[in-house]
Design an enzyme around this catalytic site. Structure first.
Site: not given
Ligand code: NI
Length: 162
Positions: A133, A37, A136, A90-91
């Protein structure tokens, strides 16, 4: 940017070149990162656009296969009373994972990139990715949802990031 409230897109904007490019670039970024995501604020654009998908992995073979798609202005319109904890990567924060308690199932309304109003119901891992997401978009990070220091651990090996 990551702590900001992202703004919705209207239908006219969806057809604009920059919006099409944003979605295309987000798919490329997610594929490159191998994540499940991504939210537009993570690529520096404060609008309500997310990508989310789900797929089985060797460690989680029971996850449903839900092809990654783009959701515009996603909104949780219903969440189950039943909740469950799980570790989330989380990226934007590859160094640690956080154990987050979330509703097990959610219903989400959104627009497709083509502007079609859509509702989905998701459970388990997919529901978690959607909620991560959408968080975010509201400037909420996994760390904000950690109930205690034991819910935060360093993550030398990235798993499923979003
Ligand atoms: Ni994230």
């Amino acid at each position: 940017m990551l702590k900001a409230l992202a703004r919705p897109l209207d239908r006219l904007e969806l057809a604009e070149e920059w919006a099409l490019t944003l979605v295309r670039d987000m798919f490329a970024t997610l594929e490159h990162a191998g994540g499940v995501g991504l939210a537009a604020p993570q690529v520096g654009v404060s609008v309500r656009v997310i990508l989310a998908g789900s797929f089985p992995t060797p460690l989680a073979p029971d996850r449903p296969l839900v092809p990654t798609s783009a959701l515009i202005n996603p909104r949780v319109v219903w969440a189950s009373a039943e909740t469950e904890p799980a570790w989330e990567g989380c990226l934007s924060f590859l160094d640690y994972r956080v154990r987050v308690v979330r509703p097990r199932s959610v219903r989400v309304d959104y627009l497709t990139p083509e502007g079609t109003e859509t509702r989905i119901e998701a459970s388990g891992f997919y529901a978690r990715v959607l909620q991560h997401e959408i968080d975010h978009l509201d400037g909420i990070l996994t760390l904000d949802r950690a109930a205690s220091p034991e819910d935060i651990e360093s993550a030398p090996t990235p798993t499923s990031e979003s």
